[in-house]
Design an enzyme around this catalytic site. Structure first.
Site, PDB file in Angstrom:
ATOM      1  N   LYS A  93      21.985  -4.865   4.569  1.00 16.38           N
ATOM      2  CA  LYS A  93      22.865  -5.474   3.568  1.00 16.38           C
ATOM      3  C   LYS A  93      22.599  -4.872   2.187  1.00 16.38           C
ATOM      4  CE  LYS A  93      21.161  -9.374   4.819  1.00 16.38           C
ATOM      5  NZ  LYS A  93      20.806 -10.786   5.045  1.00 16.38           N
TER       6      LYS A  93
ATOM      7  N   THR B 181      23.710 -17.988  -5.287  1.00 10.89           N
ATOM      8  CA  THR B 181      23.805 -17.259  -4.008  1.00 10.89           C
ATOM      9  C   THR B 181      22.786 -17.757  -2.988  1.00 10.89           C
ATOM     10  OG1 THR B 181      22.316 -15.564  -4.905  1.00 10.89           O
ATOM     11  CG2 THR B 181      24.700 -15.176  -5.128  1.00 10.89           C
TER      12      THR B 181
ATOM     13  N   GLY C 199      21.255 -19.076   0.145  1.00  8.47           N
ATOM     14  CA  GLY C 199      21.710 -19.230   1.528  1.00  8.47           C
ATOM     15  C   GLY C 199      22.621 -18.124   2.022  1.00  8.47           C
ATOM     16  N   THR C 200      22.782 -17.040   1.247  1.00 14.75           N
ATOM     17  CA  THR C 200      23.709 -15.985   1.674  1.00 14.75           C
ATOM     18  C   THR C 200      23.277 -15.334   2.989  1.00 14.75           C
ATOM     19  OG1 THR C 200      22.539 -14.439   0.223  1.00 14.75           O
ATOM     20  CG2 THR C 200      24.543 -15.433  -0.636  1.00 14.75           C
ATOM     21  N   GLY C 201      21.993 -14.986   3.093  1.00 10.14           N
ATOM     22  CA  GLY C 201      21.521 -14.317   4.308  1.00 10.14           C
ATOM     23  C   GLY C 201      21.649 -15.191   5.532  1.00 10.14           C
ATOM     24  N   CYS C 202      21.284 -16.455   5.402  1.00  8.14           N
ATOM     25  CA  CYS C 202      21.401 -17.393   6.525  1.00  8.14           C
ATOM     26  C   CYS C 202      22.852 -17.552   6.957  1.00  8.14           C
ATOM     27  CB  CYS C 202      20.840 -18.762   6.133  1.00  8.14           C
ATOM     28  SG  CYS C 202      19.112 -18.752   5.622  1.00  8.14           S
TER      29      CYS C 202
END
Length: 484
Positions: free
Chosen positions: A391, A423, A425-428
């Protein structure tokens, strides 16, 4: 006047889903066994090279494998062999016999299939007593010469006119099968897309999952294994929101508890390895889990337990988001756990989704540009991950570009950057969205593309909740863009 009525209903139920046709390659039994353990519904034994005695021996072993996995066993174009093996049925080419004669030779309880290339041929086969028709070639194929390519649209035409199942044949693979299923194909027949793959089991699982696209909602199921976020924006809570709002069923196993809010993590309490194992076994031994999404594990013992459970329950499709630190900088993965992640979990993963700092820590490589992302993706693939999504959110360009590597080629997914600090929690959310779309029957490139669109909207509509990094907006991101 008496009229003979043939009841096809029980036989039709057997001809659906993933239909595997054998090839002439080496290690056939080994490759077929792996594929049949991962979602194949029908096996057709096709062999025009070997002598009859050898075909009989191989056919007997294939039949035994089919019996073990409760897979329908069909012999191609050979009534004598089908009768000798007591196969479930036979599949005939246009010039290889009459369905009525095949029924007389094999008996009324056997399945008769016929290859067709037009609606007229399909109707003739049905009238002659066929239990299903193969129709194609749908796409260009290297396995045999075909008079014409029919395309997925021909399937819909046959389905309107026929009362027996239609098996789509020819050039079908993971990335184009969805269109065929959407047109109504009861089954899709494949050869090289599975048997030429270096991991036939994963290839079969990928294609079998595509049939979930016709399931009712909640469509597909996802087990998330992660830490609990008391603030609700990430971890188990964020995963459950994402999976549910996108339309899949969400189950969970908690690996750690955190005391955190928008300003950061103040405390972490790992769940014991024994209790994590009990959670995983309870879910995986009962619920039909399609995809496992992996997030924060924290302790090395929990990473070990998870690897053991993935192997024990033969989980083929897992999405690993290698969570290592919180937004505020708190460590969420011990050094010993990182070693287990690299040694045991990455080789088991269908997809790993590191951001740039995570990719740097996993590979030991500096990443300053797109070329660095490519090198890191290749390195992670060599470490065992089947697919890698690096990412690009930590780069400074106006567009955020994520890079997908499947071991052969790169695909880039770009979206405009939203300038916001909210932002959390974006990866989860991204990894859970990918897992959800995979469970719903989307092939990997489409699942990543749709998840990218989801997380872009989630950041765009993020909430300034709390006094730190606010959470992304799962609710509006899951709505139709025209409604958001």
């Amino acid at each position: 006047m008496l009229k003979l009525v043939v009841d096809h209903s029980a036989k039709q139920n057997q001809i659906s889903g993933l239909y595997l046709i054998t090839d002439q390659g080496e290690r056939l039994l080994e490759r077929v066994r792996e594929a049949l353990s991962c979602g194949v519904s029908v096996l057709q034994y096709r062999d025009k090279v070997r002598e009859y005695r050898e075909r009989l021996m191989i056919g007997a072993e294939l039949k035994a494998i089919c019996a073990r996995f409760k897979v329908c066993f069909i012999v191609n174009d050979d009534l004598e062999l089908a009768h000798a093996l007591d196969a479930d049925g036979v599949h005939l080419g246009q010039d290889d016999g009459d369905p009525a004669q095949a029924r007389a030779a094999l008996g009324p309880g056997k399945i008769i299939g016929v290859s067709t290339h037009s609606l007229e041929e399909a109707l003739t086969a049905q009238e002659a007593g066929a239990d299903y028709v193969g129709y194609g070639a749908i796409y260009p194929t290297a396995s045999k010469e075909v008079p014409a390519v029919r395309g997925p649209e021909g399937i819909a035409l046959l389905k309107r006119e026929l009362s027996i199942p239609v098996v789509a044949i020819g050039g079908i693979n993971r990335d184009n099968a969805g269109a065929v299923i959407d047109q109504g194909a009861d089954a899709v027949a494949v050869i090289s897309a599975i048997l030429s793959n270096r991991t036939p089991g994963i290839a079969a699982t990928e294609m079998a999952l595509l049939f979930n696209r016709r399931a009712p909602y909640p469509r597909g199921s996802v087990l998330t294994v992660a830490g609990s976020d008391s603030g609700g924006g990430a971890g188990i809570q964020g995963d459950l929101k994402t999976i549910t709002l996108l339309g899949s069923y969400a189950a969970s196993a908690i690996a750690a508890l955190t005391a955190q809010n928008s300003r950061g993590v103040s405390s972490v309490e790992p769940v014991s390895a024994k209790f994590l194992a009990e959670q995983l076994d309870a879910v995986l031994s009962d619920l039909p889990v399609d995809v496992v999404k992996i997030g924060m594990l924290f302790a090395p013992e929990n990473a070990e337990v998870l690897a053991d459970q993935l192997l024990a329950h033969r989980i083929r499709i897992s999405v690993l988001d290698p969570v290592m630190s919180a937004k505020g900088g708190a460590s969420l993965l011990a050094d010993e756990a990182l070693a287990v992640l690299k040694r045991r979990l990455i080789p088991l993963c269908y997809l790993i989704t590191p951001n740039i700092p995570e990719a740097e820590r996993l590979t030991g490589l500096p990443i300053v540009d797109g070329a660095g992302m490519e090198l890191a993706a290749r390195t992670l693939h060599l470490m065992g991950a089947r697919n890698v999504l690096v990412k690009g959110g930590h780069q400074n360009e106006g567009e955020v570009t994520d890079l997908l590597f499947d071991g052969v080629s790169f695909t880039r997914f770009s979206a405009p950057r939203t300038l916001t600090r909210h932002t959390h929690g974006t990866g989860c959310a991204l990894a859970s969205a990918i897992a959800s779309y995979l469970a719903q029957g989307e092939p990997l490139p489409v699942a990543v593309e749709r998840a990218k669109q989801f997380i872009t909207r989630a950041i765009k509509f993020s909430h300034p909740m709390g006094r730190g990094h606010g959470p992304v907006n799962h609710y509006l991101a899951a709505k139709d863009p025209s409604e958001a």
